[in-house]
Design a protein around this motif. Structure first.
Motif, PDB file in Angstrom:
ATOM      1  N   VAL A  54      45.913  40.392  33.931  1.00 23.63           N
ATOM      2  CA  VAL A  54      45.564  38.941  34.404  1.00 23.63           C
ATOM      3  C   VAL A  54      46.553  37.924  34.422  1.00 23.63           C
ATOM      4  O   VAL A  54      46.386  37.103  35.253  1.00 23.63           O
ATOM      5  CB  VAL A  54      44.680  38.694  32.983  1.00 23.63           C
ATOM      6  N   GLN A  55      47.770  37.926  33.600  1.00 19.50           N
ATOM      7  CA  GLN A  55      48.474  37.074  33.770  1.00 19.50           C
ATOM      8  C   GLN A  55      49.391  37.026  35.077  1.00 19.50           C
ATOM      9  O   GLN A  55      49.898  35.871  35.523  1.00 19.50           O
ATOM     10  CB  GLN A  55      49.596  37.422  32.694  1.00 19.50           C
ATOM     11  N   ARG A  56      49.503  38.191  35.796  1.00 16.43           N
ATOM     12  CA  ARG A  56      50.047  38.395  37.089  1.00 16.43           C
ATOM     13  C   ARG A  56      49.188  37.976  38.107  1.00 16.43           C
ATOM     14  O   ARG A  56      49.547  38.013  39.360  1.00 16.43           O
ATOM     15  CB  ARG A  56      50.684  39.815  37.280  1.00 16.43           C
ATOM     16  N   GLY A  57      48.165  37.338  37.905  1.00 23.16           N
ATOM     17  CA  GLY A  57      46.995  37.270  38.934  1.00 23.16           C
ATOM     18  C   GLY A  57      46.420  38.365  39.697  1.00 23.16           C
ATOM     19  O   GLY A  57      46.375  38.363  41.000  1.00 23.16           O
ATOM     20  N   LEU A  58      46.147  39.445  39.200  1.00 25.70           N
ATOM     21  CA  LEU A  58      45.874  40.630  39.613  1.00 25.70           C
ATOM     22  C   LEU A  58      44.260  40.927  39.816  1.00 25.70           C
ATOM     23  O   LEU A  58      43.874  41.983  40.041  1.00 25.70           O
ATOM     24  CB  LEU A  58      46.667  41.973  39.219  1.00 25.70           C
ATOM     25  N   CYS A  59      43.508  40.062  39.077  1.00 24.36           N
ATOM     26  CA  CYS A  59      41.929  40.371  39.097  1.00 24.36           C
ATOM     27  C   CYS A  59      41.276  40.529  40.151  1.00 24.36           C
ATOM     28  O   CYS A  59      40.822  41.362  40.439  1.00 24.36           O
ATOM     29  CB  CYS A  59      41.360  39.047  38.049  1.00 24.36           C
ATOM     30  N   GLY A  60      41.672  39.635  40.854  1.00 19.36           N
ATOM     31  CA  GLY A  60      41.056  39.661  42.326  1.00 19.36           C
ATOM     32  C   GLY A  60      41.316  40.652  43.258  1.00 19.36           C
ATOM     33  O   GLY A  60      40.478  41.104  43.944  1.00 19.36           O
ATOM     34  N   GLU A  61      42.631  41.128  43.072  1.00 17.44           N
ATOM     35  CA  GLU A  61      43.134  42.177  43.801  1.00 17.44           C
ATOM     36  C   GLU A  61      42.255  43.558  43.358  1.00 17.44           C
ATOM     37  O   GLU A  61      41.890  44.422  44.205  1.00 17.44           O
ATOM     38  CB  GLU A  61      44.722  42.424  43.855  1.00 17.44           C
ATOM     39  N   VAL A  62      42.130  43.645  42.034  1.00 16.12           N
ATOM     40  CA  VAL A  62      41.493  44.769  41.674  1.00 16.12           C
ATOM     41  C   VAL A  62      40.087  44.875  41.652  1.00 16.12           C
ATOM     42  O   VAL A  62      39.599  45.835  42.222  1.00 16.12           O
ATOM     43  CB  VAL A  62      41.713  44.906  39.762  1.00 16.12           C
ATOM     44  N   MET A  63      39.503  43.601  41.704  1.00 17.65           N
ATOM     45  CA  MET A  63      37.991  43.707  42.031  1.00 17.65           C
ATOM     46  C   MET A  63      37.751  43.902  43.439  1.00 17.65           C
ATOM     47  O   MET A  63      36.961  44.453  43.882  1.00 17.65           O
ATOM     48  CB  MET A  63      37.479  42.200  41.833  1.00 17.65           C
ATOM     49  N   THR A  64      38.658  43.281  44.388  1.00 16.00           N
ATOM     50  CA  THR A  64      38.615  43.573  45.889  1.00 16.00           C
ATOM     51  C   THR A  64      38.639  45.053  46.342  1.00 16.00           C
ATOM     52  O   THR A  64      37.850  45.514  47.224  1.00 16.00           O
ATOM     53  CB  THR A  64      39.614  42.679  46.714  1.00 16.00           C
ATOM     54  N   ARG A  65      39.520  45.554  45.445  1.00  8.83           N
ATOM     55  CA  ARG A  65      39.564  47.206  45.820  1.00  8.83           C
ATOM     56  C   ARG A  65      38.335  47.908  45.436  1.00  8.83           C
ATOM     57  O   ARG A  65      37.961  48.657  46.127  1.00  8.83           O
ATOM     58  CB  ARG A  65      40.984  47.845  45.228  1.00  8.83           C
ATOM     59  N   PHE A  66      37.625  47.526  44.254  1.00  6.36           N
ATOM     60  CA  PHE A  66      36.444  47.940  43.743  1.00  6.36           C
ATOM     61  C   PHE A  66      35.280  47.827  44.872  1.00  6.36           C
ATOM     62  O   PHE A  66      34.378  48.621  45.210  1.00  6.36           O
ATOM     63  CB  PHE A  66      35.957  47.763  42.543  1.00  6.36           C
ATOM     64  N   GLU A  67      35.245  46.341  45.187  1.00  8.81           N
ATOM     65  CA  GLU A  67      34.136  46.079  46.166  1.00  8.81           C
ATOM     66  C   GLU A  67      34.549  46.805  47.525  1.00  8.81           C
ATOM     67  O   GLU A  67      33.430  47.263  48.272  1.00  8.81           O
ATOM     68  CB  GLU A  67      34.168  44.639  46.432  1.00  8.81           C
ATOM     69  N   LYS A  68      35.651  46.926  48.088  1.00  5.55           N
ATOM     70  CA  LYS A  68      35.706  47.443  49.306  1.00  5.55           C
ATOM     71  C   LYS A  68      35.536  48.919  49.505  1.00  5.55           C
ATOM     72  O   LYS A  68      35.209  49.489  50.476  1.00  5.55           O
ATOM     73  CB  LYS A  68      37.229  47.056  50.037  1.00  5.55           C
ATOM     74  N   ARG A  69      35.686  49.359  48.379  1.00  7.22           N
ATOM     75  CA  ARG A  69      35.556  50.790  48.052  1.00  7.22           C
ATOM     76  C   ARG A  69      33.737  51.245  47.896  1.00  7.22           C
ATOM     77  O   ARG A  69      33.370  52.205  48.254  1.00  7.22           O
ATOM     78  CB  ARG A  69      35.999  51.422  47.050  1.00  7.22           C
TER      79      ARG A  69
END
Ligand code: CMP
Length: 143
Positions: A13-28
């Motif tokens: 969360v602190q490193r701003g990776l929430c969007g990246e993680v969510m995007t990977r799950f959505e794109k999958r």
């Protein structure tokens, strides 16, 4: 349809990776059915990680996970539990393959960015520990 519990840990969360993680799950092709930012209590985390109670890293794990907010989510889809584990990579980022979430962003065992349920039983237990029934939204894409 299968569901799994996924959490982006404090360092993610602190490193701003929430969007990246969510995007990977959505794109999958997985579907988000619950999501909230939680500053988790030690009591919740001791229950969440109960299988690790007594291990040397337990207190540090609970302290870290309760130190700042985590992004708690439930994702739905065919074989989402095992596929999420593949997408996450090995627990130890040093052993995670490039292209996996931990392989790309993990620092060490304690700061491995993401948690995902390891089986059907733990998925059910963790989902119901973190989310009320009302927070778990059943919906169908219109497309
Ligand atoms: P997670 O998937 O959240 O499940 C348990 C967590 O404990 C794991 O990710 C790691 O962050 C942590 N963990 C497991 N083994 C160790 C270890 N040997 N030292 C420190 N942390 C560990």
């Amino acid at each position: 349809m299968e569901r799994t519990f996924i959490a982006v840990k404090p360092e993610g969360v602190q490193r701003g990776l929430c969007g990246e993680v969510m995007t990977r799950f959505e794109k999958r092709g997985f579907q988000l059915v619950a999501c909230k930012l939680v500053h988790a209590s030690k009591t919740l985390l001791e229950s969440h990680y109960e299988e690790h109670k007594g291990k040397g890293f337990f207190d540090g794990l609970v302290a870290h996970m309760s130190s700042s907010p985590v992004l708690a989510m439930v994702w739905e889809g065919a074989s989402v539990i095992s596929t999420a584990r593949t997408m996450m990579g090995a627990t130890d980022p040093k052993k995670s393959a490039p292209g996996t979430i931990r392989g790309d962003y993990g620092i060490d065992m304690g700061r491995n960015i993401i948690h995902g349920s390891d089986g059907t039983e733990s998925a059910t237990r963790e989902i119901n520990l973190w989310f009320t029934k009302e927070e778990q939204i059943t919906w169908k894409p219109a497309l």
